[in-house]
Scaffold this motif. Structure first.
Motif, PDB file in Angstrom:
ATOM      1  N   TYR A   1       0.796  -0.603  -0.167  1.00  0.00           N
ATOM      2  CA  TYR A   1       0.143  -0.372   0.008  1.00  0.00           C
ATOM      3  C   TYR A   1       0.602   1.073  -0.044  1.00  0.00           C
ATOM      4  N   THR A   2       2.055   1.014   0.773  1.00  0.00           N
ATOM      5  CA  THR A   2       2.954   2.028   0.624  1.00  0.00           C
ATOM      6  C   THR A   2       3.575   2.816  -0.541  1.00  0.00           C
ATOM      7  N   MET A   3       3.565   1.641  -1.734  1.00  0.00           N
ATOM      8  CA  MET A   3       3.525   1.745  -3.259  1.00  0.00           C
ATOM      9  C   MET A   3       2.604   1.976  -4.423  1.00  0.00           C
ATOM     10  N   ILE A   4       1.492   1.292  -3.397  1.00  0.00           N
ATOM     11  CA  ILE A   4       0.220   2.184  -3.864  1.00  0.00           C
ATOM     12  C   ILE A   4      -0.092   3.652  -4.010  1.00  0.00           C
ATOM     13  N   ALA A   5       0.135   4.190  -3.008  1.00  0.00           N
ATOM     14  CA  ALA A   5       0.528   6.085  -2.499  1.00  0.00           C
ATOM     15  C   ALA A   5       1.299   6.487  -3.259  1.00  0.00           C
ATOM     16  N   VAL A   6       2.253   6.082  -3.476  1.00  0.00           N
ATOM     17  CA  VAL A   6       3.750   6.635  -3.656  1.00  0.00           C
ATOM     18  C   VAL A   6       2.837   6.201  -5.503  1.00  0.00           C
ATOM     19  N   ILE A   7       2.334   5.483  -6.176  1.00  0.00           N
ATOM     20  CA  ILE A   7       2.213   5.585  -7.282  1.00  0.00           C
ATOM     21  C   ILE A   7       0.832   6.660  -7.922  1.00  0.00           C
ATOM     22  N   TYR A   8      -0.087   6.458  -6.504  1.00  0.00           N
ATOM     23  CA  TYR A   8      -1.204   7.971  -7.208  1.00  0.00           C
ATOM     24  C   TYR A   8      -0.348   8.991  -6.693  1.00  0.00           C
ATOM     25  N   PHE A   9       0.390   9.555  -5.954  1.00  0.00           N
ATOM     26  CA  PHE A   9       1.424  10.591  -5.713  1.00  0.00           C
ATOM     27  C   PHE A   9       1.690  11.395  -6.976  1.00  0.00           C
ATOM     28  N   ILE A  10       2.658  10.255  -7.499  1.00  0.00           N
ATOM     29  CA  ILE A  10       3.130  10.577  -8.785  1.00  0.00           C
ATOM     30  C   ILE A  10       1.958  10.763 -10.139  1.00  0.00           C
ATOM     31  N   ILE A  11       1.271  10.089  -9.966  1.00  0.00           N
ATOM     32  CA  ILE A  11      -0.181  10.642 -10.933  1.00  0.00           C
ATOM     33  C   ILE A  11      -0.839  12.121  -9.981  1.00  0.00           C
ATOM     34  N   LEU A  12      -0.981  11.922  -8.999  1.00  0.00           N
ATOM     35  CA  LEU A  12      -1.913  12.894  -9.150  1.00  0.00           C
ATOM     36  C   LEU A  12      -0.909  14.587  -8.595  1.00  0.00           C
ATOM     37  N   PHE A  13       0.250  14.241  -8.614  1.00  0.00           N
ATOM     38  CA  PHE A  13       0.797  15.947  -8.414  1.00  0.00           C
ATOM     39  C   PHE A  13       1.580  16.448  -8.902  1.00  0.00           C
ATOM     40  N   PRO A  14       1.286  15.905 -10.077  1.00  0.00           N
ATOM     41  CA  PRO A  14       1.712  17.721 -11.669  1.00  0.00           C
ATOM     42  C   PRO A  14       0.230  17.879 -12.024  1.00  0.00           C
ATOM     43  N   LEU A  15      -0.633  17.236 -11.744  1.00  0.00           N
ATOM     44  CA  LEU A  15      -2.249  17.595 -12.298  1.00  0.00           C
ATOM     45  C   LEU A  15      -2.423  18.565 -11.069  1.00  0.00           C
ATOM     46  N   THR A  16      -1.770  18.430  -9.725  1.00  0.00           N
ATOM     47  CA  THR A  16      -2.996  19.602  -8.721  1.00  0.00           C
ATOM     48  C   THR A  16      -1.667  21.096  -8.788  1.00  0.00           C
ATOM     49  N   ARG A  17      -0.426  20.625  -8.865  1.00  0.00           N
ATOM     50  CA  ARG A  17       0.056  21.713  -9.617  1.00  0.00           C
ATOM     51  C   ARG A  17      -0.929  22.987 -11.067  1.00  0.00           C
ATOM     52  N   LEU A  18      -0.805  21.822 -11.568  1.00  0.00           N
ATOM     53  CA  LEU A  18      -1.146  22.803 -12.914  1.00  0.00           C
ATOM     54  C   LEU A  18      -2.554  23.395 -12.087  1.00  0.00           C
ATOM     55  N   ALA A  19      -3.471  22.479 -11.336  1.00  0.00           N
ATOM     56  CA  ALA A  19      -4.912  23.149 -10.569  1.00  0.00           C
ATOM     57  C   ALA A  19      -4.482  24.324 -10.139  1.00  0.00           C
ATOM     58  N   HIS A  20      -2.868  24.391  -9.343  1.00  0.00           N
ATOM     59  CA  HIS A  20      -2.918  26.110  -8.926  1.00  0.00           C
ATOM     60  C   HIS A  20      -2.279  26.969  -9.323  1.00  0.00           C
ATOM     61  N   GLY A  21      -2.055  25.972 -10.349  1.00  0.00           N
ATOM     62  CA  GLY A  21      -1.540  27.551 -11.262  1.00  0.00           C
ATOM     63  C   GLY A  21      -2.058  27.922 -12.329  1.00  0.00           C
ATOM     64  N   LEU A  22      -3.404  27.240 -12.148  1.00  0.00           N
ATOM     65  CA  LEU A  22      -4.679  27.768 -13.590  1.00  0.00           C
ATOM     66  C   LEU A  22      -4.857  29.009 -12.665  1.00  0.00           C
ATOM     67  N   GLU A  23      -5.029  29.017 -10.829  1.00  0.00           N
ATOM     68  CA  GLU A  23      -5.956  29.058 -10.349  1.00  0.00           C
ATOM     69  C   GLU A  23      -5.257  30.512  -9.857  1.00  0.00           C
ATOM     70  N   ALA A  24      -3.887  30.246  -9.709  1.00  0.00           N
ATOM     71  CA  ALA A  24      -3.020  31.464  -9.353  1.00  0.00           C
ATOM     72  C   ALA A  24      -2.688  32.329 -10.799  1.00  0.00           C
ATOM     73  N   ARG A  25      -3.022  32.055 -12.495  1.00  0.00           N
ATOM     74  CA  ARG A  25      -2.951  32.709 -13.456  1.00  0.00           C
ATOM     75  C   ARG A  25      -4.515  33.571 -13.364  1.00  0.00           C
ATOM     76  N   MET A  26      -5.555  32.898 -13.331  1.00  0.00           N
ATOM     77  CA  MET A  26      -6.824  33.495 -13.078  1.00  0.00           C
ATOM     78  C   MET A  26      -6.699  34.680 -12.186  1.00  0.00           C
TER      79      MET A  26
END
Length: 219
Positions: free
Chosen positions: A192-217
């Protein structure tokens, strides 16, 4: 006595892990696209002059927004076939549920973005003789889309997180594969540590993208 961590055994289950990751990403992409499509139709229908349609769609939205996704998944898989007489595979039930759940949120984001455009833009378009669909396509949507993007990305991130619930229907997503690996290896911590890491690798760029768009707006 301290716990002896050992991630090496996971290599023999790499095929299961890849299959789970592909199912997770695939379901996310498919349900985001279908949810956006259905949500867009619902948003435009709610903005129409047909009050009865708007009331019915509002009820649909509130049902999906105010009940847990897990309950919806179980209900769709077990109860819907009884009512409709049509058997559903776990994957189809999961697709229907996540599509409608996502659509209920996407529709409100889209509708809110359109409504947020100043009413003067509508009046100006009508004053120069633009039809409603022309006004929507050329004037309203370009402005509304910029305001919609951050919450749409955030909702898509939540859609990916919700795929972790598919394991209750035995859809072979990442979490379900983790359960299989755990039952075979008896090493849940590493799995489950491995699964959590995979989810983090997938989700982290998307969350940064969302924050970037919010900051830009915000600027």
């Amino acid at each position: 006595m301290g716990y002896q961590w050992d991630f090496g055994f996971l290599l023999q289950y790499s095929k299961l892990i890849w299959i789970g990751a592909l199912y997770t990403c695939g379901f996310t992409i498919i349900t985001v696209v279908s949810g956006l499509t259905v949500g867009g139709v619902i948003a435009l229908a709610r903005l129409s002059n047909f009050k009865i349609v708007s009331v019915l769609l509002t009820g649909f939205i509130e049902i999906f927004r105010c009940t847990p996704v897990l309950v919806q998944l179980v209900w769709c898989y077990y109860a819907l076939p009884i009512l409709s007489g049509i058997e559903l595979t776990p994957a189809v039930a999961a697709f229907i549920t996540l599509t409608l759940y996502g659509a209920s949120f996407y529709s409100e984001i889209i509708r809110g973005g359109i409504v947020s455009v100043d009413a003067g833009q509508w009046d100006a378009g009508r004053a120069i003789g633009m039809r409603r669909h022309q006004l929507m396509r050329r004037v309203i949507m370009p402005q509304a889309l910029r305001r919609m993007l951050p919450p749409l990305v955030n909702q898509s991130v939540l859609q990916l997180k919700n795929t972790s619930l598919l394991s209750v229907l035995a859809v072979p997503d990442l979490l379900y594969q983790g359960q299989l690996i755990t039952s075979a290896s008896y090493r849940p911590l590493e799995t489950y540590t491995m699964i959590a890491v995979i989810y983090f690798i997938i989700l982290f760029p998307l969350t940064r993208l969302a924050h970037g768009l919010e900051a830009r707006m915000a600027k």
